[in-house]
Design an enzyme around this catalytic site. Structure first.
Site, mmCIF file in Angstrom:
data_model
loop_
_atom_site.group_PDB
_atom_site.id
_atom_site.type_symbol
_atom_site.label_atom_id
_atom_site.label_comp_id
_atom_site.label_asym_id
_atom_site.label_seq_id
_atom_site.Cartn_x
_atom_site.Cartn_y
_atom_site.Cartn_z
ATOM 1 N N GLU A 179 -2.402 6.554 5.330
ATOM 2 C CA GLU A 179 -2.386 7.338 4.092
ATOM 3 C C GLU A 179 -3.775 7.858 3.736
ATOM 4 O OE1 GLU A 179 -1.183 4.268 4.710
ATOM 5 O OE2 GLU A 179 0.160 3.647 3.087
ATOM 6 N N CYS A 216 -4.120 1.899 -0.830
ATOM 7 C CA CYS A 216 -3.592 3.239 -0.597
ATOM 8 C C CYS A 216 -2.975 3.824 -1.857
ATOM 9 C CB CYS A 216 -2.588 3.209 0.550
ATOM 10 S SG CYS A 216 -3.387 2.872 2.146
ATOM 11 N N HIS A 267 -6.379 3.326 6.904
ATOM 12 C CA HIS A 267 -4.924 3.323 6.864
ATOM 13 C C HIS A 267 -4.440 4.763 7.000
ATOM 14 C CE1 HIS A 267 -4.357 -0.764 4.630
ATOM 15 N NE2 HIS A 267 -5.259 -0.838 5.596
ATOM 16 N N CYS A 321 0.027 -0.033 0.584
ATOM 17 C CA CYS A 321 -0.642 -1.182 -0.011
ATOM 18 C C CYS A 321 -1.357 -0.739 -1.291
ATOM 19 C CB CYS A 321 -1.641 -1.780 0.979
ATOM 20 S SG CYS A 321 -3.104 -0.748 1.261
#
Length: 170
Positions: free
Chosen positions: A73, A104, A71, A101
């Protein structure tokens, strides 16, 4: 213990940045999301800012990296940690185009960031204020400030258009 997560909604500024810098850094995160879109990924972008300087930038790459943890992040945190030579990113502000999410949020907690600024809320998987309030989970040894809704419309529209196009009948 009753925990309360303070979430500022744009254009309210926090102690770490003012409205203009939030907008400037979110625009950089949107540029990363655009790069992700061009690569065929879900268009989410992130930048890590320390002392007013971008030290890392990333876009979602789970498809191209064949990595469910890729992801924006997480990639940005990895790059920032390498850039500063420390896995703890004290004082860092992470700008991300979509509410993080739960995975993260966990990474952001472990990195010890000071603030997360996000653009669009994610009603199904957002783990700051939407689906789960991840910072209210017991046992966390760190919490950070949250500012939501910065450049929300362009962040949301980019994602909506991506999914609308993807779902279009061939």
């Amino acid at each position: 213990m009753d925990l309360c997560v303070s979430v500022s909604l744009w254009p309210v500024s926090s102690g770490h940045g003012d409205a203009m810098s939030h907008e400037l850094f979110m625009a950089s995160a949107l540029e990363e999301a655009q790069r992700g879109l061009a690569a065929g990924e879900v268009p989410v972008g992130a930048v890590v800012v320390i002392d007013g300087q971008i030290v890392a930038r990333a876009f979602n790459r789970p498809i191209t990296a064949v990595d469910p943890t890729a992801h924006a992040e997480v990639i940005a945190l990895r790059e920032a940690a390498t850039a500063v030579g420390n896995y703890r990113l004290n004082g860092a502000v992470v700008y991300v185009t979509l509410e993080p999410c739960l995975m993260c949020v966990g990474a952001l907690v472990h990195a010890r960031v000071s603030e997360v600024v996000y653009g669009a809320s994610e009603p199904r998987t957002g783990a700051l204020v939407s689906a789960v309030r991840g910072l209210e989970l017991p046992g966390l040894n760190h919490r950070f400030e949250v500012t939501g809704g910065v450049l929300e419309e362009p962040c949301r529209v980019m994602l909506q258009e991506f999914f609308r196009e993807r779902r279009r009948p061939v």
